[in-house]
Design an enzyme around this catalytic site. Structure first.
Site, PDB file in Angstrom:
ATOM      1  N   LEU A  68       0.892  -1.155   0.000  1.00  0.00           N
ATOM      2  CA  LEU A  68       0.000   0.000   0.000  1.00  0.00           C
ATOM      3  C   LEU A  68       0.931   1.205   0.000  1.00  0.00           C
ATOM      4  O   LEU A  68       1.587   1.487   0.995  1.00  0.00           O
ATOM      5  CB  LEU A  68      -0.916   0.007   1.230  1.00  0.00           C
ATOM      6  CG  LEU A  68      -2.030   1.055   1.213  1.00  0.00           C
ATOM      7  CD1 LEU A  68      -2.990   0.814   0.042  1.00  0.00           C
ATOM      8  CD2 LEU A  68      -2.800   1.058   2.525  1.00  0.00           C
ATOM      9  N   ASP A  69       0.999   1.874  -1.135  1.00  0.00           N
ATOM     10  CA  ASP A  69       2.025   2.889  -1.338  1.00  0.00           C
ATOM     11  C   ASP A  69       1.975   4.000  -0.298  1.00  0.00           C
ATOM     12  O   ASP A  69       0.949   4.237   0.340  1.00  0.00           O
ATOM     13  CB  ASP A  69       1.899   3.490  -2.739  1.00  0.00           C
ATOM     14  CG  ASP A  69       2.202   2.471  -3.826  1.00  0.00           C
ATOM     15  OD1 ASP A  69       3.198   1.747  -3.682  1.00  0.00           O
ATOM     16  OD2 ASP A  69       1.430   2.397  -4.800  1.00  0.00           O
ATOM     17  N   ARG A  70       3.077   4.685  -0.170  1.00  0.00           N
ATOM     18  CA  ARG A  70       3.207   5.776   0.793  1.00  0.00           C
ATOM     19  C   ARG A  70       2.101   6.808   0.638  1.00  0.00           C
ATOM     20  O   ARG A  70       1.575   7.334   1.634  1.00  0.00           O
ATOM     21  CB  ARG A  70       4.584   6.432   0.604  1.00  0.00           C
ATOM     22  CG  ARG A  70       4.880   7.604   1.507  1.00  0.00           C
ATOM     23  CD  ARG A  70       6.218   8.211   1.117  1.00  0.00           C
ATOM     24  NE  ARG A  70       6.512   9.416   1.871  1.00  0.00           N
ATOM     25  CZ  ARG A  70       7.486  10.258   1.570  1.00  0.00           C
ATOM     26  NH1 ARG A  70       8.265  10.026   0.521  1.00  0.00           N
ATOM     27  NH2 ARG A  70       7.698  11.334   2.301  1.00  0.00           N
ATOM     28  N   SER A  72      -0.892   6.331  -0.452  1.00  0.00           N
ATOM     29  CA  SER A  72      -2.225   5.730  -0.349  1.00  0.00           C
ATOM     30  C   SER A  72      -2.561   5.503   1.122  1.00  0.00           C
ATOM     31  O   SER A  72      -1.683   5.464   1.979  1.00  0.00           O
ATOM     32  CB  SER A  72      -2.283   4.409  -1.117  1.00  0.00           C
ATOM     33  OG  SER A  72      -2.019   4.613  -2.495  1.00  0.00           O
TER      34      SER A  72
END
EC number: 5.4.99.20
Length: 208
Positions: A68-70, A72
């Site tokens: 879960l990207d930074r 997001s």
């Protein structure tokens, strides 16, 4: 006789220690649901000093099931159960992952149909997905910092369900059909969901 007894005694002591080294006590199974805030990396360390999970999660023996990207937000499942990680992330399992996505503009039926059928990205055609226009979620929390909106362009919310997990897939899909992602929140993975967790909060579960 005495020599044999002493030798045998030493062998038994060595064997016991070796077995102890080879069979460490199993770590307790952990499954955590964490509402990852914006601008937090989904890992425990970072050489650049950016905010990581270390400031929120007291356990160090768990790992994120899927990225879960930074930039997001939302559900991050942390576990030391390899089978659960595989079930949630391996493409063959096709576990549904639900995202609420704020985009620039208002997607029309053609754009939604493209998302549902699959779009061709640089790494190939995406699998069919769920995609629908929805109202802003009632449970939505404020983001810090807030998104950058252009006053002349409206924004809208999509509910997108993916059955695969490519790098930054949702963002690339919405951009491909002409509606860039402004905010991305993962709400659920399979039967695991955020529930009423607020940003930065986590809970441990056992019934999974």
């Amino acid at each position: 006789m005495n020599k044999f007894s002493v030798k045998n005694h030493k062998v038994n002591r060595f064997s016991t220690k070796a077995q102890a080294r080879q069979s460490p006590p199993a770590a307790p199974r952990r499954v955590l649901l964490f509402n990852k805030p914006f601008d937090v990396l989904p890992q425990f360390t970072d050489e650049s000093g950016r905010t990581t999970l270390q400031g929120f999660i007291p356990f160090k023996d768990v790992y994120a099931a899927g990225r879960l990207d930074r930039d997001s937000e939302g559900l991050l499942v942390l576990t030391n159960d390899g089978k659960l990680q595989a079930r949630l992330t391996q493409p063959a399992q096709k576990t549904g992952k639900v995202y609420f996505v704020q985009v620039e503009g208002v997607p029309d039926n053609d754009a939604l149909t493209q998302l549902k059928r699959g779009v061709t990205l640089k790494d190939g055609l995406t699998l069919p997905a769920g995609a629908e226009l929805v109202a802003e979620p009632e449970w939505l929390w404020p983001r810090h910092p807030p998104i950058r909106e252009r006053k002349t362009i409206p924004t809208s919310w999509l509910k997108i369900t993916l059955y695969e997990g490519r790098n930054r897939q949702v963002r690339r899909m919405t951009a491909h059909v002409g509606f860039p992602t402004l905010r991305l929140i993962r709400f659920s993975m399979g039967n695991l969901s955020l529930g009423n967790l607020q940003p930065g909060e986590w809970k441990e579960i056992t019934d999974v």
